[in-house]
Design an enzyme around this catalytic site. Sequence first.
Site, PDB file in Angstrom:
ATOM      1  N   GLU A 251     -41.869 -68.633  27.288  1.00 27.99           N
ATOM      2  CA  GLU A 251     -42.737 -69.783  27.033  1.00 27.99           C
ATOM      3  C   GLU A 251     -42.761 -70.679  28.262  1.00 27.99           C
ATOM      4  O   GLU A 251     -41.809 -70.673  29.052  1.00 27.99           O
ATOM      5  CB  GLU A 251     -42.194 -70.601  25.849  1.00 27.99           C
ATOM      6  N   LYS A 253     -42.062 -73.853  30.492  1.00 29.46           N
ATOM      7  CA  LYS A 253     -41.054 -74.923  30.486  1.00 29.46           C
ATOM      8  C   LYS A 253     -41.731 -76.198  30.953  1.00 29.46           C
ATOM      9  O   LYS A 253     -42.006 -76.383  32.138  1.00 29.46           O
ATOM     10  CB  LYS A 253     -39.869 -74.580  31.385  1.00 29.46           C
ATOM     11  N   ARG A 258     -38.205 -84.032  25.135  1.00 27.61           N
ATOM     12  CA  ARG A 258     -37.933 -83.223  23.940  1.00 27.61           C
ATOM     13  C   ARG A 258     -38.132 -84.079  22.694  1.00 27.61           C
ATOM     14  O   ARG A 258     -37.620 -85.204  22.609  1.00 27.61           O
ATOM     15  CB  ARG A 258     -36.502 -82.703  24.017  1.00 27.61           C
ATOM     16  N   ARG A 281     -33.463 -85.377  22.439  1.00 22.81           N
ATOM     17  CA  ARG A 281     -32.377 -84.394  22.575  1.00 22.81           C
ATOM     18  C   ARG A 281     -31.013 -85.052  22.496  1.00 22.81           C
ATOM     19  O   ARG A 281     -30.005 -84.395  22.228  1.00 22.81           O
ATOM     20  CB  ARG A 281     -32.526 -83.600  23.879  1.00 22.81           C
ATOM     21  N   GLU A 310     -41.983 -80.238  22.863  1.00 22.19           N
ATOM     22  CA  GLU A 310     -41.911 -80.982  24.120  1.00 22.19           C
ATOM     23  C   GLU A 310     -43.177 -81.816  24.216  1.00 22.19           C
ATOM     24  O   GLU A 310     -44.299 -81.295  24.125  1.00 22.19           O
ATOM     25  CB  GLU A 310     -41.823 -80.024  25.312  1.00 22.19           C
ATOM     26  N   PHE A 350     -42.700 -75.348  19.848  1.00 26.98           N
ATOM     27  CA  PHE A 350     -42.249 -73.992  20.158  1.00 26.98           C
ATOM     28  C   PHE A 350     -41.280 -73.412  19.129  1.00 26.98           C
ATOM     29  O   PHE A 350     -40.894 -72.254  19.230  1.00 26.98           O
ATOM     30  CB  PHE A 350     -41.605 -73.922  21.547  1.00 26.98           C
ATOM     31  N   LYS A 431     -33.126 -70.077  31.267  1.00 27.66           N
ATOM     32  CA  LYS A 431     -34.196 -70.380  32.215  1.00 27.66           C
ATOM     33  C   LYS A 431     -33.870 -69.698  33.536  1.00 27.66           C
ATOM     34  O   LYS A 431     -32.701 -69.448  33.854  1.00 27.66           O
ATOM     35  CB  LYS A 431     -34.358 -71.885  32.408  1.00 27.66           C
TER      36      LYS A 431
END
Length: 578
Positions: A251, A253, A258, A281, A310, A350, A431
């Site tokens: 996906e 970034k 967040r 977050r 996000e 997501f 990531k």
Amino acid sequence: MLFSELSTLLSKIEATSKRLEMTSLLVELFKKLDKDEIQSTAYLLQGKLVARYESKEFQLSDKMVMRALSRILNDSDDQGDGKEVLGMYKKLGDLGFVAEKVKEQKNEKDSKLSIPEVFTKLTMIAEDNGQGSQERKVNDLTVLLQGLDSLSSRYVVRIVLGKLRLGFSDMTMIDALSWVLKGDKSLSSEIEDAYQKRADIGYIAHLLLTKGFSALQSVKVAVGTPIIPALCQRLNSAAEIIEKMTEVFAEPKYDGTRVQIHYRKASLQSGSRPFIRTFTRNLEESTHMFPELVEAVKSLNCDSCILDSEAIGYDPKTGNLLLFQQTMQRKRKHGIDEMAKDLPLKFFVFDVMEKDGVSLIETPLSQRKVILKSLFKDTTILEQSPFIRTNDATELHEFHEAQLAKGLEGAVIKTVDGAYQSGRKAYSWVKIKETEGNRGKLSDTVDCVVMGYYVARGTRSEFQVGAALTGVLDEEGNIVTISKVGSGFSEELAKDFMMRIEKLKVAEKPNLYQVNKGLIPDVWLSPGLVMEVAADEMTISTQHTAGLAFRFPRLVRFRDDKSWQEATTLKEVKQIAK
């Protein structure tokens, strides 16, 4: 338990930097508490009155606390200020220590106030609002401090000012609870799993210590209570990811903020409004920041859900996404409706962790993606984040590069059948390290804890800050130094920095910090501010306690979305440096 006994234990915790010793002291405390003291004490250990995600602030400034202390000394002028207290504060730099000295002068050593009594009085002070509340708060704080011993006064003042910060995390308390129940850490993982579903350490502690370990089975995901968010590990390349994870979802970034969205449809019978609550977050409630969600969530095809997303600002004329710093302007507390018009947001969703009363955190991601798709109707605000499913390293690499070309931060890669795992567990979310570019020659930036700062001198004297001393987390949970960051501070950022650290200034080095003598800053800061740092490379260092140091470090931005416990670890830094 008397509050004075709790204060004695807090002083022992404050005096050590060893996590095992802190855990042992917490075990000792939990074993002594009565049932009705457990929950409130767990909150007080965090310097709070409620769970981390709830907001109950004292609204007491340094000056108001000084006024209360001056009244105890009969040192007040017409405005309520006292020269003696002000002089102590200038010398000691910590109003907790000032309160302790004031009480020592009064020779009031004994205090019979219990933990519940002090907690109740503190709650009354925090909940007092409206006309004349400031004066009532000062009066009530004065009365409370008059009934406390000197050491207890130190910690009460730090609690009301939001400066307790004893240097341990909720995980340390979780380990302590395991030791109480089993005599070792063997239950910590299962306690942590429950905590990740309901991030309320007071509730979890009370449940365990009053009903036993089996009661954890009753802890469920619930709309309105935040779930500890999942975070990314790092891997070097698409090839390494496919080798380790086999088949993945990839996906974009996004460089936004967040947002965990909690939604419950309104009841037609009661005519009530939809329930909506959002969290960062860090588990801070952020609902006020996003008024547009009140209407947007009505398009969701469910009675209730918890979504992971996000949020990122965009230009409505071009559709182009905006920079992180622009998005974060929405964090302001006033004028939000106007800001929402000037700075509209898209919420790229997501993941889904709950739907219609059913927890989905154990459901494989491939199924969660199907459920998530079924929730969405056309909307310009809520949008399902695009993704690909692949087991091909070349395709994954090309997807990652395509996201970078769009100005995003590359790709987030997730195991196809993984559960929703809070924190950085295993390699279910990863990531790819950034390629070389304008952020520096290191393969990624590093999120550092700001430990203190050096006053600007010479050619930099126009700025108040000459450089920030920064560190990362070692395996013991201590913070070790890795860099002095002086580049990247514009005049505006320097002013912003000084505003951010005002409540973090402390008179002495926090015990968590491992700092060599040659790096002692002019001003110490308690952990609380995270700074994203870029650098050209990493070198071996005998000066920094991390054993490594950045070459040509520079400030990228302040990470308002991260707590200091979420800063980069030394282990991660070593991976980045490879």
